[in-house]
Design an enzyme around this catalytic site. Structure first.
Site, PDB file in Angstrom:
ATOM      1  N   GLU A   1      24.212  35.943  88.014  1.00  0.00           N
ATOM      2  CA  GLU A   1      25.647  35.746  86.687  1.00  0.00           C
ATOM      3  C   GLU A   1      25.357  34.026  86.461  1.00  0.00           C
ATOM      4  O   GLU A   1      25.027  33.326  87.680  1.00  0.00           O
ATOM      5  CB  GLU A   1      27.136  35.246  87.218  1.00  0.00           C
TER       6      GLU A   1
ATOM      7  N   HIS B   1      24.223  31.697  89.970  1.00  0.00           N
ATOM      8  CA  HIS B   1      25.201  33.022  90.892  1.00  0.00           C
ATOM      9  C   HIS B   1      24.698  33.773  91.244  1.00  0.00           C
ATOM     10  O   HIS B   1      24.761  34.614  90.399  1.00  0.00           O
ATOM     11  CB  HIS B   1      26.680  32.904  90.093  1.00  0.00           C
TER      12      HIS B   1
ATOM     13  N   ASP C   1      24.367  40.942  91.804  1.00  0.00           N
ATOM     14  CA  ASP C   1      24.089  39.888  90.687  1.00  0.00           C
ATOM     15  C   ASP C   1      23.457  39.122  90.515  1.00  0.00           C
ATOM     16  O   ASP C   1      23.405  38.575  90.919  1.00  0.00           O
ATOM     17  CB  ASP C   1      25.322  39.906  91.109  1.00  0.00           C
TER      18      ASP C   1
ATOM     19  N   GLU D   1      26.250  47.071  93.695  1.00  0.00           N
ATOM     20  CA  GLU D   1      26.001  45.502  92.895  1.00  0.00           C
ATOM     21  C   GLU D   1      25.175  44.737  93.324  1.00  0.00           C
ATOM     22  O   GLU D   1      25.166  44.492  94.354  1.00  0.00           O
ATOM     23  CB  GLU D   1      28.013  45.309  92.493  1.00  0.00           C
TER      24      GLU D   1
END
Ligand SMILES: *[C@@H]1O[C@H](CO)[C@@H](O)[C@H](O)[C@H]1NC(C)=O
Length: 279
Positions: free
Chosen positions: A103, A116, A101, A99
């Protein structure tokens, strides 16, 4: 010979041009949840997610990708966005998933968002780095990019690299390179933890909260039936940070990074993760 290579070059330019054309949300994405709260508008040029007390919403790419350079323009929830989280990420499936990411944690009006980031490889994450942005991400669209090739993952904002996760398999650090990933995004309520550690709650009188997406561009290898659309020769496949990119990234990390797992000695009393020990 000369003319056939000319035709070949013309064809190649054409192919590269079409591969990097702005994607259409109707063609590239499925709305996956939210019961009508996610909408594809303007003939597929715009997508909006919304959140109210009843539910958030989300979408995912139709295709799975294994390496690529993927850009998305996002305009985040304006005003009092405290408690809301807009997640935009790549992920594979299963317990040992990979993953990558982004955020965006909302905040009360006038207070900054937290960006994030995290990288999971073979099911293991815990590699958080957080940033402030050097602009207000709610007044305009800004471009959030992931470069993912066999050597590195680079997170960029408006073309400025903010984070690099290198392939350090030689040191025994797993790197995402075998599992195809989809693109996902969702807008949801996380007021139990997101804003100022959960102290600030979502103000539902301001609902619905809306985030908008446009200008999706994927220069990426699409995997279908176990086969990749990619042939060698995509420039991003070997792309690395040039000296300008490196100094831009240093500028961001010096001035806008607010958390780095690689300097969190309290969290790792037995020693920092291996990838943190190389410059
Ligand atoms: C919200 O603003 C406060 C005060 O400026 C800050 O401490 C916090 O990190 C910001 N972001 C989030 C997600 O709470």
């Amino acid at each position: 010979m000369a003319s056939s290579s000319l035709i070949f070059s013309v064809l190649l330019v054409f192919l590269i041009a079409t591969a990097s054309a702005v994607g259409n949300f109707n063609q590239n994405f499925d709305i996956t949840w939210g019961d009508g709260r996610a909408k594809i508008l303007n003939n597929g040029q715009l997508l909006t997610l919304s959140l109210d007390k009843g539910s958030g919403s989300g979408f995912q790419s139709k295709s799975e990708y294994l390496f690529g350079k993927i850009d998305m323009q996002i305009k985040l929830v304006p005003g009092n966005s405290a408690g809301t989280v807009t997640a935009y990420y790549l992920s594979s499936q299963g317990p040992t998933h990979d993953e990558i990411d982004f955020e965006f944690l909302g905040n009360v009006s006038g207070q900054p968002y937290t960006l994030h980031t995290n990288v999971f490889s073979q099911g293991k994450g815990g590699r958080e780095q957080q940033f402030r942005l050097w602009f207000d991400p709610t007044t305009d669209f800004h471009t959030y990019s992931i470069l993912w090739n066999p050597q590195r993952i680079v997170f960029s904002v408006d073309g400025t690299p903010i984070r690099e996760f290198k392939n350090l398999e030689s040191m025994g650090v797993p790197f995402p390179k075998n599992q195809a990933m989809r693109i996902y995004s969702s807008l949801w309520n996380a007021d139990d933890w997101a804003t100022q550690g959960g102290r600030v709650k979502t103000d539902w009188s301001k609902a619905p909260f809306t985030a908008s997406y446009r200008n999706f561009i994927a220069n990426a290898c699409v995997v279908a039936n176990g086969k990749s659309s990619c042939t060698s020769g995509s420039s991003w496949m070997n792309q690395q940070l040039d000296t300008t990119g490196q100094s831009r990234m240093q500028w961001v990390q010096k001035n806008y990074m607010i958390y780095n797992y690689c300097t969190d000695f309290q969290r790792f009393p037995q020693g920092l993760p291996k990838e943190c020990t190389v410059a």
